[in-house]
Motif scaffolding. Structure first.
Motif, PDB file in Angstrom:
ATOM      1  N   LEU A 190       0.956  -5.830 -66.362  1.00 26.99           N
ATOM      2  CA  LEU A 190       1.521  -6.254 -65.085  1.00 26.99           C
ATOM      3  C   LEU A 190       1.049  -5.302 -63.996  1.00 26.99           C
ATOM      4  N   HIS A 191       0.285  -5.835 -63.050  1.00 23.70           N
ATOM      5  CA  HIS A 191      -0.301  -5.013 -61.995  1.00 23.70           C
ATOM      6  C   HIS A 191       0.288  -5.389 -60.637  1.00 23.70           C
ATOM      7  N   PHE A 192       0.748  -4.395 -59.897  1.00 21.26           N
ATOM      8  CA  PHE A 192       1.148  -4.596 -58.512  1.00 21.26           C
ATOM      9  C   PHE A 192       0.071  -3.987 -57.616  1.00 21.26           C
ATOM     10  N   SER A 193      -0.426  -4.773 -56.695  1.00 22.51           N
ATOM     11  CA  SER A 193      -1.475  -4.300 -55.787  1.00 22.51           C
ATOM     12  C   SER A 193      -0.872  -3.401 -54.715  1.00 22.51           C
ATOM     13  N   LEU A 194      -1.436  -2.207 -54.588  1.00 21.62           N
ATOM     14  CA  LEU A 194      -0.974  -1.251 -53.573  1.00 21.62           C
ATOM     15  C   LEU A 194      -2.154  -0.361 -53.199  1.00 21.62           C
ATOM     16  N   ASP A 195      -2.507  -0.329 -51.924  1.00 25.15           N
ATOM     17  CA  ASP A 195      -3.745   0.321 -51.498  1.00 25.15           C
ATOM     18  C   ASP A 195      -3.538   1.584 -50.672  1.00 25.15           C
ATOM     19  N   THR A 196      -2.308   1.973 -50.465  1.00 24.62           N
ATOM     20  CA  THR A 196      -1.971   3.185 -49.738  1.00 24.62           C
ATOM     21  C   THR A 196      -0.470   3.387 -49.831  1.00 24.62           C
ATOM     22  N   ALA A 197      -0.024   4.613 -49.629  1.00 26.59           N
ATOM     23  CA  ALA A 197       1.411   4.887 -49.588  1.00 26.59           C
ATOM     24  C   ALA A 197       1.979   4.722 -48.189  1.00 26.59           C
ATOM     25  N   LYS A 234       3.126   2.394 -45.432  1.00 25.81           N
ATOM     26  CA  LYS A 234       3.603   1.012 -45.349  1.00 25.81           C
ATOM     27  C   LYS A 234       2.830   0.193 -44.316  1.00 25.81           C
ATOM     28  N   GLU A 235       2.694   0.704 -43.114  1.00 23.53           N
ATOM     29  CA  GLU A 235       2.032  -0.046 -42.043  1.00 23.53           C
ATOM     30  C   GLU A 235       0.563  -0.314 -42.380  1.00 23.53           C
ATOM     31  N   LYS A 236      -0.108   0.688 -42.924  1.00 20.18           N
ATOM     32  CA  LYS A 236      -1.528   0.532 -43.267  1.00 20.18           C
ATOM     33  C   LYS A 236      -1.708  -0.491 -44.388  1.00 20.18           C
ATOM     34  N   HIS A 237      -0.854  -0.409 -45.399  1.00 17.79           N
ATOM     35  CA  HIS A 237      -0.959  -1.348 -46.522  1.00 17.79           C
ATOM     36  C   HIS A 237      -0.732  -2.786 -46.053  1.00 17.79           C
ATOM     37  N   ASP A 238       0.318  -2.990 -45.269  1.00 23.29           N
ATOM     38  CA  ASP A 238       0.634  -4.332 -44.801  1.00 23.29           C
ATOM     39  C   ASP A 238      -0.464  -4.885 -43.895  1.00 23.29           C
ATOM     40  N   ASP A 247       7.185  -3.141 -48.958  1.00 19.64           N
ATOM     41  CA  ASP A 247       8.557  -2.980 -49.426  1.00 19.64           C
ATOM     42  C   ASP A 247       8.813  -3.783 -50.697  1.00 19.64           C
ATOM     43  N   PHE A 248       8.144  -4.921 -50.824  1.00 17.78           N
ATOM     44  CA  PHE A 248       8.301  -5.740 -52.026  1.00 17.78           C
ATOM     45  C   PHE A 248       7.688  -5.057 -53.249  1.00 17.78           C
ATOM     46  N   VAL A 249       6.588  -4.319 -53.038  1.00 13.42           N
ATOM     47  CA  VAL A 249       5.996  -3.558 -54.144  1.00 13.42           C
ATOM     48  C   VAL A 249       6.976  -2.490 -54.614  1.00 13.42           C
ATOM     49  N   MET A 250       7.576  -1.770 -53.662  1.00 14.06           N
ATOM     50  CA  MET A 250       8.530  -0.727 -54.030  1.00 14.06           C
ATOM     51  C   MET A 250       9.739  -1.326 -54.765  1.00 14.06           C
ATOM     52  N   GLU A 251      10.256  -2.432 -54.237  1.00 15.88           N
ATOM     53  CA  GLU A 251      11.386  -3.100 -54.892  1.00 15.88           C
ATOM     54  C   GLU A 251      11.000  -3.590 -56.287  1.00 15.88           C
ATOM     55  N   SER A 252       9.775  -4.114 -56.412  1.00 12.38           N
ATOM     56  CA  SER A 252       9.339  -4.681 -57.691  1.00 12.38           C
ATOM     57  C   SER A 252       9.140  -3.612 -58.746  1.00 12.38           C
ATOM     58  N   ILE A 253       8.693  -2.432 -58.340  1.00 15.41           N
ATOM     59  CA  ILE A 253       8.557  -1.331 -59.296  1.00 15.41           C
ATOM     60  C   ILE A 253       9.915  -0.995 -59.905  1.00 15.41           C
ATOM     61  N   THR A 254      10.915  -0.825 -59.046  1.00 18.29           N
ATOM     62  CA  THR A 254      12.266  -0.498 -59.511  1.00 18.29           C
ATOM     63  C   THR A 254      12.828  -1.608 -60.397  1.00 18.29           C
ATOM     64  N   LYS A 295      -9.662   5.871 -49.325  1.00 25.69           N
ATOM     65  CA  LYS A 295      -9.816   6.745 -50.501  1.00 25.69           C
ATOM     66  C   LYS A 295      -8.943   7.998 -50.398  1.00 25.69           C
ATOM     67  N   THR A 296      -8.678   8.460 -49.172  1.00 21.23           N
ATOM     68  CA  THR A 296      -7.842   9.651 -49.019  1.00 21.23           C
ATOM     69  C   THR A 296      -6.369   9.343 -49.298  1.00 21.23           C
ATOM     70  N   ASP A 297      -6.037   8.059 -49.420  1.00 21.68           N
ATOM     71  CA  ASP A 297      -4.649   7.670 -49.700  1.00 21.68           C
ATOM     72  C   ASP A 297      -4.326   7.693 -51.189  1.00 21.68           C
ATOM     73  N   ILE A 298      -5.338   7.866 -52.033  1.00 26.25           N
ATOM     74  CA  ILE A 298      -5.096   7.880 -53.481  1.00 26.25           C
ATOM     75  C   ILE A 298      -4.092   8.964 -53.850  1.00 26.25           C
ATOM     76  N   GLN A 299      -4.253  10.132 -53.249  1.00 26.52           N
ATOM     77  CA  GLN A 299      -3.399  11.279 -53.590  1.00 26.52           C
ATOM     78  C   GLN A 299      -1.916  10.947 -53.411  1.00 26.52           C
ATOM     79  N   ALA A 300      -1.579  10.371 -52.263  1.00 21.68           N
ATOM     80  CA  ALA A 300      -0.176  10.085 -51.980  1.00 21.68           C
ATOM     81  C   ALA A 300       0.374   9.019 -52.922  1.00 21.68           C
ATOM     82  N   VAL A 301      -0.400   7.982 -53.196  1.00 20.21           N
ATOM     83  CA  VAL A 301       0.058   6.934 -54.119  1.00 20.21           C
ATOM     84  C   VAL A 301       0.286   7.534 -55.507  1.00 20.21           C
TER      85      VAL A 301
END
Length: 324
Positions: free
Chosen positions: A105-112, A114-118, A127-134, A154-160
């Motif tokens: 089960l994979h949830f797509s997430l490309d940065t930590a 929120k505004e950039k990902h959306d 927010d749905f990714v965060m809710e779905s993880i929980t 690519k610099t967002d990998i660290q935070a995720v």
């Protein structure tokens, strides 16, 4: 040397429709029907006969299909390894119905961020990714984070990795971007170096062969690495077999209730023989077809792919099903 001569994977497009508008994808732009439960049942039985092990119910956004949980239930009854990738907008609606039916089960997430990902996804889904993880974890599921890597994130990998994956004990799947149909991205040598370093970290999956292939200039039609058509069956929402792959889609063959007969027909076998050799195949690095291609034939890509593949399947426990 070819190790496995039968197809191992089915990319089953349940619809091309999507509730997001990602700038690096053009699938959502297509008009599309939805597959039927009857066709799915028929085709899964044929896939077993053909030797397929893994079924990826995909899209578009696969959770737009109201019967998606029934597809997974059928696939599990037939002992397939199942996989689902979602932007998570609809996962809370289906979570209970999908419980225990999705192996990967994979949830797509490309940065930590929120505004950039959306913005990247063209819809407010962070927010749905965060809710779905929980939610998934509360149900005993073990989701992964699928991070599509571009030069500008690519610099967002660290935070995720540090803020989301490690605290939740999730696998971070690094999916290097690829180009097709004037969409996508080509990664620099510097970025490839960085990805190699990330691939050595705990709870990170990066197929090293993806990096090697990019350094080699992708698939070459004179000596093709790609085995897309012989390793992977692509079924469209129109219930057609698409060859040699979804992204190229040179030919489509109506299935008409007998996928196995269609696959073994002279016309389809002739099309399979062109895999990796068509002009458009030159330079191709599309991950979803290279992953199975690397797995069925001994080559440097097989050996470069093996450690990360074993690492992921050991972590997920799916290695038991692979050899079942």
């Amino acid at each position: 040397m070819r190790l496995i001569k039968h197809p191992v994977l089915c990319n089953y497009y349940v619809t091309y429709r999507c509730n997001a508008k990602c700038g690096f994808c053009d699938i959502w732009e297509k008009p599309s029907p939805y597959v039927t439960l009857e066709n799915v049942r028929e085709n899964l039985l044929s896939l077993r006969q053909l030797g397929v092990k893994v079924v990826d119910f995909t899209g578009g956004e696969p959770l737009l299909h109201q019967q998606i949980d029934q597809f997974f239930a059928l696939a599990k009854e037939l002992k397939f390894i199942t996989t689902l990738t979602s932007n998570a907008l609809l996962y809370p609606k289906f979570a209970e119905r999908l419980r225990g039916k999705v192996d990967m089960l994979h949830f797509s997430l490309d940065t930590a961020d929120k505004e950039k990902h959306d913005t990247m996804r063209g819809v407010a889904c962070f927010d749905f990714v965060m809710e779905s993880i929980t939610l998934a974890k509360s149900l005993g599921e073990r989701p992964d984070i699928l991070f599509t890597v571009f030069e500008d994130n690519k610099t967002d990998i660290q935070a995720v990795y540090e803020q989301i994956c490690l605290p939740n004990d999730l696998m971070l799947i690094l999916n290097p971007a690829f180009e097709y149909n004037q969409v996508g991205d080509q990664l620099s040598d510097e970025t490839l170096d960085e990805l190699e370093a990330w691939g050595r970290k705990k709870n990170v999956f990066l197929n090293q062969a993806f990096v090697t292939l990019r350094r080699d200039g992708g698939n070459h039609i004179s000596e093709p690495v790609c085995k897309a058509a012989s390793t992977t069956l692509v079924i469209s929402p129109e219930n057609e077999l698409i060859l040699p792959c979804y992204h190229l889609g040179e030919k489509s063959f109506p299935i008409n209730g007998n996928l196995e007969a269609v696959y073994r027909s002279p016309e389809v076998q002739h099309q399979i023989a062109t895999e990796g050799r068509l002009p458009a195949c030159e330079g191709c690095t599309i991950n979803c077809y290279m992953q199975p291609s690397f797995a069925v034939e001994t080559s440097k890509y097989f050996w470069h792919s093996l450690p990360s593949t074993l690492k992921y399947n050991w972590k997920k426990g799916t290695w038991k099903q692979v050899f079942a």
